[in-house]
Design a protein around this motif. Sequence first.
Motif, PDB file in Angstrom:
ATOM      1  N   LYS A  73      -1.442  11.400 -30.849  1.00 23.39           N
ATOM      2  CA  LYS A  73      -1.124  11.006 -32.214  1.00 23.39           C
ATOM      3  C   LYS A  73      -2.374  10.686 -33.022  1.00 23.39           C
ATOM      4  O   LYS A  73      -2.513  11.110 -34.163  1.00 23.39           O
ATOM      5  CB  LYS A  73      -0.182   9.787 -32.197  1.00 23.39           C
ATOM      6  CG  LYS A  73       1.245  10.109 -31.830  1.00 23.39           C
ATOM      7  CD  LYS A  73       2.135   8.886 -31.982  1.00 23.39           C
ATOM      8  CE  LYS A  73       3.591   9.245 -31.693  1.00 23.39           C
ATOM      9  NZ  LYS A  73       4.497   8.085 -31.862  1.00 23.39           N
ATOM     10  N   GLU A  74      -3.254   9.878 -32.462  1.00 24.19           N
ATOM     11  CA  GLU A  74      -4.445   9.454 -33.190  1.00 24.19           C
ATOM     12  C   GLU A  74      -5.563  10.454 -32.946  1.00 24.19           C
ATOM     13  O   GLU A  74      -6.353  10.332 -32.017  1.00 24.19           O
ATOM     14  CB  GLU A  74      -4.858   8.041 -32.756  1.00 24.19           C
ATOM     15  CG  GLU A  74      -3.774   6.998 -32.861  1.00 24.19           C
ATOM     16  CD  GLU A  74      -3.244   6.877 -34.279  1.00 24.19           C
ATOM     17  OE1 GLU A  74      -4.027   7.091 -35.233  1.00 24.19           O
ATOM     18  OE2 GLU A  74      -2.052   6.570 -34.431  1.00 24.19           O
ATOM     19  N   LYS A  75      -5.619  11.453 -33.808  1.00 24.01           N
ATOM     20  CA  LYS A  75      -6.589  12.526 -33.593  1.00 24.01           C
ATOM     21  C   LYS A  75      -7.997  12.137 -33.994  1.00 24.01           C
ATOM     22  O   LYS A  75      -8.974  12.770 -33.583  1.00 24.01           O
ATOM     23  CB  LYS A  75      -6.144  13.768 -34.363  1.00 24.01           C
ATOM     24  CG  LYS A  75      -4.783  14.306 -33.916  1.00 24.01           C
ATOM     25  CD  LYS A  75      -4.430  15.569 -34.648  1.00 24.01           C
ATOM     26  CE  LYS A  75      -3.043  16.092 -34.235  1.00 24.01           C
ATOM     27  NZ  LYS A  75      -2.985  16.462 -32.824  1.00 24.01           N
ATOM     28  N   GLU A  76      -8.133  11.086 -34.845  1.00 24.54           N
ATOM     29  CA  GLU A  76      -9.466  10.693 -35.307  1.00 24.54           C
ATOM     30  C   GLU A  76     -10.218   9.861 -34.290  1.00 24.54           C
ATOM     31  O   GLU A  76     -11.410   9.601 -34.456  1.00 24.54           O
ATOM     32  CB  GLU A  76      -9.365   9.937 -36.629  1.00 24.54           C
ATOM     33  CG  GLU A  76      -8.719   8.576 -36.540  1.00 24.54           C
ATOM     34  CD  GLU A  76      -7.202   8.651 -36.640  1.00 24.54           C
ATOM     35  OE1 GLU A  76      -6.560   7.586 -36.722  1.00 24.54           O
ATOM     36  OE2 GLU A  76      -6.650   9.768 -36.627  1.00 24.54           O
ATOM     37  N   ILE A  77      -9.532   9.405 -33.235  1.00 25.59           N
ATOM     38  CA  ILE A  77     -10.193   8.589 -32.205  1.00 25.59           C
ATOM     39  C   ILE A  77     -10.659   9.513 -31.083  1.00 25.59           C
ATOM     40  O   ILE A  77      -9.890  10.326 -30.552  1.00 25.59           O
ATOM     41  CB  ILE A  77      -9.237   7.519 -31.658  1.00 25.59           C
ATOM     42  CG1 ILE A  77      -8.767   6.605 -32.796  1.00 25.59           C
ATOM     43  CG2 ILE A  77      -9.916   6.704 -30.566  1.00 25.59           C
ATOM     44  CD1 ILE A  77      -7.746   5.573 -32.364  1.00 25.59           C
ATOM     45  N   GLU A  78     -11.928   9.390 -30.706  1.00 31.84           N
ATOM     46  CA  GLU A  78     -12.474  10.193 -29.615  1.00 31.84           C
ATOM     47  C   GLU A  78     -12.022   9.575 -28.293  1.00 31.84           C
ATOM     48  O   GLU A  78     -12.312   8.414 -28.007  1.00 31.84           O
ATOM     49  CB  GLU A  78     -13.999  10.224 -29.707  1.00 31.84           C
ATOM     50  CG  GLU A  78     -14.649  11.128 -28.676  1.00 31.84           C
ATOM     51  CD  GLU A  78     -16.163  11.143 -28.808  1.00 31.84           C
ATOM     52  OE1 GLU A  78     -16.812  11.716 -27.907  1.00 31.84           O
ATOM     53  OE2 GLU A  78     -16.699  10.590 -29.771  1.00 31.84           O
ATOM     54  N   ALA A  90     -10.620   5.104 -24.931  1.00 29.15           N
ATOM     55  CA  ALA A  90     -11.653   5.380 -25.927  1.00 29.15           C
ATOM     56  C   ALA A  90     -12.912   5.880 -25.236  1.00 29.15           C
ATOM     57  O   ALA A  90     -13.390   5.290 -24.261  1.00 29.15           O
ATOM     58  CB  ALA A  90     -11.933   4.121 -26.731  1.00 29.15           C
ATOM     59  N   ALA A  91     -13.449   6.998 -25.774  1.00 32.35           N
ATOM     60  CA  ALA A  91     -14.671   7.553 -25.196  1.00 32.35           C
ATOM     61  C   ALA A  91     -15.856   6.633 -25.433  1.00 32.35           C
ATOM     62  O   ALA A  91     -16.774   6.542 -24.609  1.00 32.35           O
ATOM     63  CB  ALA A  91     -14.923   8.941 -25.748  1.00 32.35           C
TER      64      ALA A  91
END
Length: 932
Positions: free
Chosen positions: A344-349, A397-398
């Motif tokens: 869903k959260e594509k902006e989070i790496e 989270a990367a």
Amino acid sequence: MMNHFVFLAVLLHLRTWCTAYSLQESLVFPVTYLNVHKDLALQRLLVEWDVGKSAHNAELVMSFEIQVRRADEAIVWTEFLNTTLDKSGKPLHWMWDSDLPLECMSHSVRIRSKAEASKNWSQWSQWETIQGLDTSNITEPKIFPDEKIIAEGFDISLCCIARKGQIIKEFFLNSPIPYFNRTNSQVGLLIAKNVTFKGVPHVLCRESCHEDNCFAHAVFFVGRPPDVPHDFSCQTQNMREITCTWDQGRDTYLYGSHSSKYKLSEQFSKSSVPCTVNCSERCSCSWDIGKQRIYNITLTVENPLGKGTATDVFDVAHRIYPLPPFQQWEEYTDAEIELHWEQKEKEIELFCQAEVYQPDGKAKLYNSSDTQLYGNRITLGGLQPYTSYTARVRCGAAKHFWRWSEWSKAHTFRTKEKAPSGKLDVWRKITPALWGRNVTLIWKQEADFQANGEIISYEVTWEKVVDRSKPEHISLSSDCNSTRIFIDNHPYRISIMARNNVGYSHPSMLIIPGATDTEKRLDKSELKEEHVNGTDGGILISWKPRDKSDSYIIDWCNFPMLQPCDLQWKRFGPDTSSALIKSAAFVPGVRYNFHIYASAANRVSLLEKKTGYLKELPPLFDPDVKKVELSYHEVTLYWDPYPTDEIHPGFLRGYHVYVSPVQENCNLKGSKKHVLAGGSVVCKFTIENPEEKTYTVKHLTSNTKYKLAIKAYTGGGETPIINFRYIDTPLDSDMLYLLVLLVVVPSLIMAVCLWKMKRVKDCCCPVIPSPNKSKVLSFKEFKIGTEKVLKLSDCIPDTLALDNKAEAKKLHSRSLMSSTPTEDKTDDQNLSSVYCNKNEERSFPSTPTPQTHTWFENFAYSSHLAVETNPYETPETLERGNEEVSAVLYQPQYYLNILNDASTSSPGEAAGRKSNLRYISQTDVHCIGRRL
């Protein structure tokens, strides 16, 4: 000058101190003011008092004794308080917490004081009383405290106040909590110690009446203070909302308005967090982030018994907790899969991880590579063809990794098919047939065999080894694992392959030798069958290795009594010489036959044969005794040969023969004692030769009833003895004869001898009384002094002996002259013999010479004794004397008259006769025998 002023100052200070000390010793400072208040919420007394102003001005160190009394005039508390007064003149204060509600009864306080340097206490102040409800005009009984909350493990005291003129009759808890109470007074007391949570306790109170206004009830709650929140942390899943979560800890047992209340506050902004707490398994609270990125959140939990706090300081960018992946799909080959998903959260790496469950149930983790951070995919390699796998994915989270997201839903997939790898494990069973042989082929998948797909058939091909004729071929369905083919007596090569939708496995080869070689190698008479034993849940098989063998095969039947017998086999490496064969089909009491083969270049040959049991059991039945031979001391049993075929539950090891007399325990030579279940003891004989068919029990007792039994035994023992065979040994007549000869005959002989000896003794040696024991000598006239004297005229002698021949002749002639027919006192049978010596006089030469005596027997003592010999004569003298012996009738009175007649002899003659005539008692005469 300066020193003079210092000295004066010191003297002035000492004077002031001495004055104050003297004042303390001489003065008493009583309490001038006392006031008491109560705090019902805290159940506390607040005491305020003061002393004179002079004590404050002197800044005295004072001691105070404080006492608390209840309405029943019992001092319930005494306390000493030390303090230093100051010149401010402020009153003194003291607090006392009551363990009994202050409403229950009146409480009074009094105080007295004493300067520290003084030895005298002041007078007690007046009692200052705080009235309780026991003095008020209440309209119904009341219980205090009402609805109190108490911490678990503490004590609680309650009271019930009755109306004036009434007493408390009952005051109790309807709860399993133990308590102590006191009734029969206006104020009833109830004390419960170390209370625990056991529901909501109800307290009941009753006055001595029974109307509605005579009763009262109340409740109190037992609970715990809240635990400090555990695992309190805050994170975000989308960088727009913060969610804090925590564990609420143990149950406090307080609910409703008394339950724990949570509050979150932010310390940097000094504001409350606008969120609603929701508690199920875990408590959580969420709010919008806004522009603030760093937070200091304090969580406070509180209930009526206490409170706790927890704090979390964090940067929102470092607390990313992603949502789980969804919508998975895959692209796959026979050994690799590329797994895809949506986020869903594509902006989070994100950095993702896949967990793949293998067919054996073990899990393997795969991590995404750097090139896949934004691709939402991961490659899973090293998979098996045509195998089902289950995978699930999670991400974190990367950058500034905080924690993994929840796992996605599990996704199952299967790799593509591939041609089978490895070979089938093939075995055979050869049976002769008309014009050839029947070969039963059996196969199974080896450990390294991989179907790599769905097996659709098995391909069987066989051909002659020598002439390479056209091969024969059959195809069997995947449900088959055996088949039977017919071949002639030539050697054959057989191959079997498995096939799936992609291809074939490697062929498994088997060479069947020619019929002649086969019969020679498989001839069962050439190899001796060895016995093996079960151990550790299996049967241990060992063999002697053979050179140039590339493997060994052991085959057996799981169900040897059935057809088909479920033939099994197992292969072993060339360096193996023993194996423990285990099977779930193995059961005790069943004989299993094993054949060991050596394999070299696809050719097998029989090495050894073994037979054994997982566990031997006792025989099924006892030997059948056909004949019993009895003798006096032996019994011989004959039985039929005991069968030893495969139906028996163990190898026959021998026999046991049990023997015992019916009426007693057995103790035969060469046997061992055996105790039966009932406690009786029998003799046990062991026959270790299983081929024996007869046995003789020796050392029995004749004419005795015996019980005997014979049991066969195996390595598993024998069955219990249920029935005995009973026998009676015959009577031993030889022993009876021997008994007669050894006992009866000697007894008769001894009896006869004893009877004869008594007869001979009575005849030859009769019992003759001794004159020394005669009662005649007991008269006084026969005593001279202390000696007993027997005169010849006083007693009739039994025998007279004359040493002078002339005297004998004279006596003999006189006896003849005096014998008349009228003398009836003489018995014709009373005869006596007179033995005369040729010597005129007695002489005692220096050397022993034969002596001749004349004997006169007194037939009053022995009328039947005939004298034959003279014990005092030698044989020669006796022989000569016999010629001159004359038998005369013995007349004792006549002889006595001769001896006593003085007119017939001169004194000299009488003296001579007296000297030559001596008395000889028969008790001093040796037994001379008698002619019977």
